[in-house]
Design a protein around this motif. Structure first.
Motif, short mmCIF file in Angstrom:
data_model
loop_
_atom_site.label_atom_id
_atom_site.label_comp_id
_atom_site.label_asym_id
_atom_site.label_seq_id
_atom_site.Cartn_x
_atom_site.Cartn_y
_atom_site.Cartn_z
N ALA A 95 40.64 33.11 36.69
CA ALA A 95 41.78 32.66 35.34
C ALA A 95 40.98 32.18 34.02
O ALA A 95 41.45 32.55 33.23
CB ALA A 95 43.16 31.78 35.97
N VAL B 215 41.67 34.82 31.22
CA VAL B 215 42.82 34.48 30.23
C VAL B 215 41.91 34.28 28.86
O VAL B 215 42.42 34.90 27.99
CB VAL B 215 43.31 33.42 30.78
CG1 VAL B 215 44.35 32.61 29.43
CG2 VAL B 215 44.29 33.57 31.82
N ALA C 251 50.42 35.58 38.13
CA ALA C 251 49.37 36.31 38.06
C ALA C 251 49.84 37.70 38.01
O ALA C 251 49.20 38.57 37.09
CB ALA C 251 48.39 36.08 38.97
N TYR D 180 43.76 39.84 37.14
CA TYR D 180 45.26 39.09 37.49
C TYR D 180 45.58 39.70 38.70
O TYR D 180 46.18 38.96 39.52
CB TYR D 180 46.18 39.39 36.44
CG TYR D 180 45.90 38.93 34.86
CD1 TYR D 180 45.46 37.69 34.81
CD2 TYR D 180 45.69 39.85 33.80
CE1 TYR D 180 45.06 37.06 33.64
CE2 TYR D 180 45.26 39.43 32.48
CZ TYR D 180 45.20 37.91 32.45
OH TYR D 180 44.70 37.44 31.09
N MET E 86 43.78 37.59 41.38
CA MET E 86 44.22 36.67 41.44
C MET E 86 45.65 36.52 42.03
O MET E 86 45.98 35.52 43.00
CB MET E 86 44.59 36.14 39.85
CG MET E 86 43.26 35.56 39.38
SD MET E 86 43.65 35.62 37.33
CE MET E 86 44.89 34.48 37.32
#
Length: 406
Positions: A34, A38, A94, A176, A179
């Motif tokens: 992340a 991100v 996520a 994502y 994740m």
């Protein structure tokens, strides 16, 4: 002579700890992915350094607000369920980011909302998971278990960002999705942990109960000393925040050098966790912690004045190894000196100190580097770390005299 191999076999053959380790491993990998995914997506969408900096603030703010409530929850409710719910919540957030990124409708405010969910869930997950650790390891093996868990975290720190980078290059939704899968897997492993007995606080919520962890830490010099020592050591010794300056302007290595420099502390830490998991520190643990912090400070000063990439890598590796000795002793000491009914709230105080030191340490290094230059800033930070360790030896004799972790 004790067998250094048999204890780790017994530890990793213990099913509750094995499930705990898998749960924490997948969760740690997700958080490291992340950090890359991100940041990359926010910068791609906005091109703004300010928005990029806001990612850290949005994630840290829920921690600062919720951490004491999280500690109380870890002592009042089933810790396995607290950890599991947090991991599932992060997995769902996520998955939302993966869906929005794949479909192309995700916006910056929605990404920040998901990041806030990550921060809030981590604020509850971390104290509960830390308090759960002593209950999932065989008696007398907490130091080895702490070293093993720290080693797993370092593996995630080394490989997680790379995995996130490769996944982001493949498709915006890919990291994502990974994740989400990892966090859901974490929740499943947390739910599979079986304990023989648990201690949970049934006192009604109150202001005193909420901040009981702070009161407990203040009343126990050894715990206060070890937590505050880590706070100031990381606060002053945050030279790693200056690595981009060193890579470009001082060592003149470029982006590849920055990557190698960033990996060096984690490699040193991973090597030390391997050593401590087989040969735990059995005597004079309080002094060993102070010595580790002093070595960390001296290595920081060596890094500060180095103009050689080879010497810099050695110094950073030593910093990572010394920091791991300090971390393992601190975590083990705090857990063993805290009653089980208080571990969640004391863990929340510890978690808040760690986060504050990391965030403020980066800020302190940046400010001093802007005022004095990168090399003087790193040198002063290392010197300050050594002086703090020497001062704390006098201020907290109870910590200095701790002989064993029992």
């Amino acid at each position: 002579m004790s067998d250094p191999i048999a204890p780790p076999v017994a530890l990793f053959g213990h099913r509750p700890f094995l499930f705990y380790l898998w749960s924490r491993s997948f969760s740690r990998f997700s958080s490291q992915i992340a950090a890359v995914a991100v940041g990359w997506q926010i910068y791609e969408l906005t091109g703004s350094a300010f928005q990029l900096g806001m990612v850290g603030l949005v994630q840290f703010a829920p921690t600062a607000i919720l951490v004491f409530a999280a500690g109380h929850a870890a002592d009042r409710y089933d810790r396995r369920r607290v950890v599991q719910l947090c991991q599932i919540a992060q997995g769902l957030a996520a998955a939302y980011l993966a869906w929005g990124s794949y479909a192309g409708w995700i916006t910056v405010p929605e990404i920040f909302a998901a990041v806030a969910v990550f921060g809030a869930a981590t604020a509850f997950e971390s104290p509960a998971a830390a308090a759960l650790l002593p209950a999932v390891v065989p008696a007398g093996m907490l130091q080895r278990a702490t070293a093993a868990a720290t080693g797993v975290f370092q593996i995630a720190t080394i490989t997680g960002p790379a995995l996130g980078g490769f996944a982001s290059a493949a498709a915006p939704a890919a990291p994502y999705a990974v994740m989400a899968v990892f966090w859901i897997a974490s929740g499943l492993f947390s739910g599979a942990i079986r304990l023989q007995s648990e201690v949970m606080v049934r006192e009604p919520p109150s202001f005193a109960a909420l901040f009981a962890g702070v009161s407990f830490v203040r009343r126990n010099p050894a715990i206060l000393g070890t937590i505050s020592l880590d706070l100031f050591a990381v606060l002053l010794g945050g030279a790693t925040a200056l690595l981009p300056i060193y890579a470009r302007d001082i060592l003149e290595t470029g982006p590849w050098g920055l990557g190698v420099l960033r990996a060096a502390p984690a490699i040193g830490a991973l090597a030390m966790t391997f050593v401590l998991s087989r040969f735990p520190i059995t005597r004079r643990v309080g002094m060993r912690m102070f010595q580790a912090v002093i070595v960390f400070g001296v290595a920081t000063m060596v890094f500060a004045v180095s103009s050689s990439i080879a010497l810099s890598l050695v110094a950073l590796t030593v910093m990572g190894a010394a920091d791991t000795v300090s971390v393992v002793i601190r975590l083990s000491l705090v857990q063993l000196a805290t009653p089980d009914a208080m571990r969640g709230r004391v863990g929340a105080v510890n978690y808040l100190f760690i986060n504050a030191s990391n965030q403020l340490g980066q800020f302190e290094s940046g400010v001093t580097a802007a005022l004095f230059g990168a090399m003087p800033a790193a040198l002063l930070g290392g010197l300050g770390t050594v002086l703090i360790a020497l001062l704390w030896m006098r201020l907290f004799p109870a910590l200095r005299k701790v002989e064993r972790l029992e």
